[in-house]
Enzyme design. Structure first.
Site, short mmCIF file in Angstrom:
data_model
loop_
_atom_site.label_atom_id
_atom_site.label_comp_id
_atom_site.label_asym_id
_atom_site.label_seq_id
_atom_site.Cartn_x
_atom_site.Cartn_y
_atom_site.Cartn_z
N GLY A 53 17.81 23.01 55.68
CA GLY A 53 18.10 21.74 55.97
C GLY A 53 17.57 20.87 54.60
O GLY A 53 16.93 19.87 54.44
N TRP A 55 18.73 20.86 51.11
CA TRP A 55 19.84 19.88 50.81
C TRP A 55 20.17 19.16 51.91
O TRP A 55 20.28 17.85 50.99
CB TRP A 55 20.99 21.27 50.64
N ASP A 92 29.72 29.30 63.46
CA ASP A 92 30.41 30.16 62.53
C ASP A 92 31.13 28.93 61.84
O ASP A 92 32.32 28.87 62.84
CB ASP A 92 30.82 31.12 63.02
N ASP A 114 24.53 26.34 50.06
CA ASP A 114 23.78 27.05 49.51
C ASP A 114 23.46 28.36 50.61
O ASP A 114 22.56 29.23 50.78
CB ASP A 114 22.26 26.36 49.39
N LYS A 154 26.02 28.78 45.81
CA LYS A 154 25.89 29.62 45.54
C LYS A 154 26.08 31.03 45.82
O LYS A 154 27.04 31.66 46.51
CB LYS A 154 23.96 29.56 46.38
#
Length: 201
Positions: A53, A55, A92, A114, A154
């Site tokens: 958490g 970000w 998901d 990320d 990322k």
């Protein structure tokens, strides 16, 4: 024998804990925002692969009351990550029901991701898995970002980074790679940034 730098908290990890963030990754987003100005005070933001958490906390701290963060991950956020303008969806990201739940909270001004795959130690396998996550994040950006919106994701280096950037250039006015200083020196992760989405959804 040299000790593994992952074993002891480095400068960024210690700074993160002292400032109330669950992980050091927060400084990567901070650096991306300082360079590309992707976050506006009143933004509605989608944070993919958000746990634990860091970000999400950064986003919440930098948004006004009109802003909102929608975070999604298979794992729960750290228990101290909370806010009146936070919506957390556990599940998901490839699941249709999860996708619909996220879509209902949008559209978004900013999508960030990320997420990293579970690594095997095999660089080829890990890079391929990372590519899959990036493509999924690009799909979310393409289908849920407003016109003019921004995107940061990322990716593990040595994959088809140019191919991913080519996909992003179809969607954004500008798309480029960027490696924040806060990335570990030995890490082969970097970030792809999309600025100014061309079309509305």
């Amino acid at each position: 024998m040299a000790s593994n730098s992952y074993e002891k908290p480095d400068f960024w990890s210690q700074k993160a804990f002292s400032e109330g963030y669950p992980a050091r990754s927060v400084y990567k987003l901070k650096e991306i925002d300082e360079k590309f100005h992707i976050l506006k005070k009143s933004s509605t933001v989608l944070d993919l692969g958000a746990a634990p958490g860091s970000w999400t906390v950064f986003l919440l701290r930098n948004l006004s009351a009109e802003g909102k963060v929608v975070s999604c991950d298979l794992n729960p956020l750290s228990k101290d990550v909370k806010g009146d303008n936070l919506v957390f969806i556990q599940g998901d990201l490839t699941d249709n029901a999860v996708r619909e739940s996220i879509k209902n909270e949008g559209p978004f001004d900013l999508v960030v991701c990320d997420a990293a795959p579970k690594t095997t130690g095999n660089r080829i396998v890990d890079t391929a898995r990372s590519q899959g996550l990036v493509k999924m994040a690009i799909y979310y950006a393409q289908t849920m970002l407003k016109k003019g919106g921004c995107f940061a994701v990322k990716v593990f280096q040595n994959g088809d980074q140019q191919g991913l950037l080519k996909m992003m250039r179809e969607i954004f006015v500008t798309a480029k790679g960027f490696k924040p200083v806060a990335c570990r020196a030995e890490s082969f992760e970097t970030y792809l940034i999309g600025i100014d989405k061309k079309n509305d959804i």
